[in-house]
Enzyme design. Structure first.
Site, PDB file in Angstrom:
ATOM      1  N   ASP A   1      -1.960   6.495   6.501  1.00 28.10           N
ATOM      2  CA  ASP A   1      -2.993   5.604   5.974  1.00 28.10           C
ATOM      3  C   ASP A   1      -3.260   4.544   7.042  1.00 28.10           C
ATOM      4  O   ASP A   1      -2.433   3.664   7.276  1.00 28.10           O
ATOM      5  CB  ASP A   1      -2.506   4.963   4.668  1.00 28.10           C
ATOM      6  CG  ASP A   1      -3.508   3.958   4.086  1.00 28.10           C
ATOM      7  OD1 ASP A   1      -4.544   3.689   4.732  1.00 28.10           O
ATOM      8  OD2 ASP A   1      -3.246   3.453   2.974  1.00 28.10           O
TER       9      ASP A   1
ATOM     10  N   TRP B   1       0.826  -1.210   0.000  1.00 23.53           N
ATOM     11  CA  TRP B   1       0.000   0.000   0.000  1.00 23.53           C
ATOM     12  C   TRP B   1       0.852   1.250   0.000  1.00 23.53           C
ATOM     13  O   TRP B   1       0.519   2.225  -0.675  1.00 23.53           O
ATOM     14  CB  TRP B   1      -1.004  -0.010   1.162  1.00 23.53           C
ATOM     15  CG  TRP B   1      -2.068  -1.051   0.951  1.00 23.53           C
ATOM     16  CD1 TRP B   1      -2.309  -2.132   1.743  1.00 23.53           C
ATOM     17  CD2 TRP B   1      -3.005  -1.131  -0.137  1.00 23.53           C
ATOM     18  NE1 TRP B   1      -3.343  -2.875   1.210  1.00 23.53           N
ATOM     19  CE2 TRP B   1      -3.792  -2.284   0.075  1.00 23.53           C
ATOM     20  CE3 TRP B   1      -3.257  -0.344  -1.266  1.00 23.53           C
ATOM     21  CZ2 TRP B   1      -4.812  -2.678  -0.805  1.00 23.53           C
ATOM     22  CZ3 TRP B   1      -4.278  -0.737  -2.136  1.00 23.53           C
ATOM     23  CH2 TRP B   1      -5.035  -1.874  -1.903  1.00 23.53           C
TER      24      TRP B   1
ATOM     25  N   LYS C   1     -12.475  -2.056   6.018  1.00 22.56           N
ATOM     26  CA  LYS C   1     -11.694  -3.027   6.775  1.00 22.56           C
ATOM     27  C   LYS C   1     -12.218  -3.128   8.203  1.00 22.56           C
ATOM     28  O   LYS C   1     -12.574  -4.199   8.653  1.00 22.56           O
ATOM     29  CB  LYS C   1     -10.205  -2.651   6.795  1.00 22.56           C
ATOM     30  CG  LYS C   1      -9.621  -2.247   5.443  1.00 22.56           C
ATOM     31  CD  LYS C   1      -9.585  -3.381   4.440  1.00 22.56           C
ATOM     32  CE  LYS C   1      -9.317  -2.920   3.019  1.00 22.56           C
ATOM     33  NZ  LYS C   1      -8.102  -2.158   2.784  1.00 22.56           N
TER      34      LYS C   1
HETATM   35  C1  LIG Z   1      -7.500  -1.581   1.443  1.00 22.87           C
HETATM   36  C2  LIG Z   1      -6.429  -0.576   1.604  1.00 22.87           C
HETATM   37  C3  LIG Z   1      -6.252   0.463   0.672  1.00 22.87           C
HETATM   38  C4  LIG Z   1      -7.119   0.601  -0.562  1.00 22.87           C
HETATM   39  O1  LIG Z   1      -8.292   1.209  -0.214  1.00 22.87           O
HETATM   40  P1  LIG Z   1      -9.429   1.506  -1.300  1.00 22.87           P
HETATM   41  O2  LIG Z   1     -10.574   1.871  -0.392  1.00 22.87           O
HETATM   42  O3  LIG Z   1      -9.648   0.264  -2.077  1.00 22.87           O
HETATM   43  O4  LIG Z   1      -8.960   2.634  -2.122  1.00 22.87           O
HETATM   44  C5  LIG Z   1      -5.249   1.365   0.909  1.00 22.87           C
HETATM   45  N1  LIG Z   1      -4.453   1.283   1.975  1.00 22.87           N
HETATM   46  C6  LIG Z   1      -4.586   0.297   2.883  1.00 22.87           C
HETATM   47  C7  LIG Z   1      -3.673   0.244   4.051  1.00 22.87           C
HETATM   48  C8  LIG Z   1      -5.580  -0.659   2.728  1.00 22.87           C
HETATM   49  O5  LIG Z   1      -5.730  -1.636   3.633  1.00 22.87           O
END
Ligand SMILES: *Cc1c(COP(=O)(O)O)cnc(C)c1O
Length: 368
Positions: free
Chosen positions: A181, A107, A205
């Site tokens: 993030d 990511w 998540k």
């Molecule tokens: C799932 C995830 C993403 C992607 O998120 P989207 O909502 O599909 O854009 C980005 N960063 C992390 C850490 C993730 O777990």
């Protein structure tokens, strides 16, 4: 009994889904489904205000931070972060701006690639040569003195690496804010929001349905968007309009609000963190004790949310997954870039789910 180990969209608390079902056709006597309500009406206004207040309480978010309910997921924010923040120190000029990123896995690699389209990216540290098996120690980071911000992914969902420390970055960068993030571990542990400038994540998540993106941003970081930033994604405009500049993802916000109430009823984030520690310890202790399975992440960087593991004999993978599904243990296949297995054990995964997984793993190992 079914236990769903999906990495995302992921398991939600049963009580939340049951309440949503009960309220599907008629929310609180309004005669409407939440999906059918005007986002500016009295009913939905109370839903979004309550969700915002509950999130503020749960994460103890200081008054000088704004909570934005957006769309586009974390990947859209990967572009919107440079657009909203990078030109902060270059008088609005994005192409001359420098931003710092730490690469800890899939990511953050994506975040870096996206930012490179807009500004100068300094990769301050990377664990790529160690196959992303750990978070690079803070002492090894080479930050830029003029960085507009420092970006980290505090839980790498695919690689299974989680920060167990909050990096101090302001001193070396002349006060650059930390941007994190937290898509896959927000609300799973107590955090000190004041250590961050921006916290963001997709909801799917640990919070609710896909389609909702949470951005928590310190007020002084609003109002620095470059001219190219789309109006609907300009954080200042979203904040000034209480996330109602355009129609927000109303149903997803409603479900997120129910999850926030559920977390409160569980005793809050601190109580869930204790359970998450217990769940993760159980699984890692078993993996460490086993000759049949293997986990490759450095102990100090192991994620409490996403646990990738491998069968030492990968020829058994298909049988392992088929047997797991038969036992009601779903979506354990690892991400294609890592292989093997991955158990995502978010807030809504009960301890019993982890115990059932370990019981199955033990039985499978002794039969093979
Ligand atoms: C799932 C995830 C993403 C992607 O998120 P989207 O909502 O599909 O854009 C980005 N960063 C992390 C850490 C993730 O777990």
């Amino acid at each position: 009994m079914i236990y769903n180990f999906s990495a995302g969209p992921a398991v939600l608390p049963k009580q939340v889904l049951q309440q949503a079902a009960d309220e599907m056709l008629d929310w609180h006597g309004s005669g409407m489904s939440v999906m059918e309500m005007s986002h500016r009406g009295r009913e939905f206004t109370s839903i979004i205000d309550t969700a915002r207040d509950d999130l503020r309480t749960l994460l103890n978010i200081p008054e000088n931070y704004r909570i934005l309910f957006m769309q586009g997921g974390a990947l859209a924010e990967n572009a919107l972060i440079p657009m909203n923040l990078a030109a902060r120190r270059t008088g609005g000029d994005l192409s001359r701006a420098t931003v710092d990123y730490v690469n800890t896995g899939s990511w953050s690699t994506k975040s870096i690639k996206e930012a490179q389209r807009y500004c100068k990216v300094n990769v301050a540290a990377s664990s790529e040569s160690q196959k992303f098996a750990e978070v690079p120690p803070r002492a090894s980071w080479r930050l830029s003195p003029d960085a507009a911000y420092v970006h980290v992914c505090t839980n790498e969902t695919i690689d299974g690496v989680e920060y167990q420390f909050v990096p101090e970055v302001a001193a070396e960068t002349g006060g650059a804010p930390l941007v994190a993030d937290m898509s896959s571990h927000i609300l799973s542990r107590v955090i000190d929001v004041s250590r961050y400038g921006v916290i963001y994540g997709g909801a799917q998540k640990n919070i609710g349905p896909a389609g909702l993106t949470i951005v928590i941003v310190r007020e002084d970081l609003l109002g620095h968007a470059a001219a190219c930033c789309p109006t609907a994604f300009n954080w200042k405009i979203v904040a000034d309009n209480d996330s109602m500049y355009n129609t927000p993802p109303t149903y997803a916000i409603y479900i997120a609000g129910l999850v926030f109430k559920w977390i409160k009823a569980q005793g809050g984030v601190a109580a869930l963190e204790q359970r998450n520690i217990e769940k993760a310890k159980l699984l890692y202790d078993y993996l460490d004790s086993s000759d049949f399975y293997d986990t490759r992440i450095a102990v100090a960087s192991r994620s409490r949310m996403n646990v990738p593991f491998f069968l030492r004999d990968e020829a058994n993978n298909a049988a392992f997954l088929a047997g797991a599904a038969e036992a009601g243990l779903l979506q354990l296949k690892g991400h294609k870039s890592v292989g093997g297995m991955r158990a995502s054990i978010y807030n809504a995964m009960p301890l019993e789910g982890v115990q059932a997984l370990i019981a199955y793993m033990k039985a499978f190992a002794s039969n093979h």
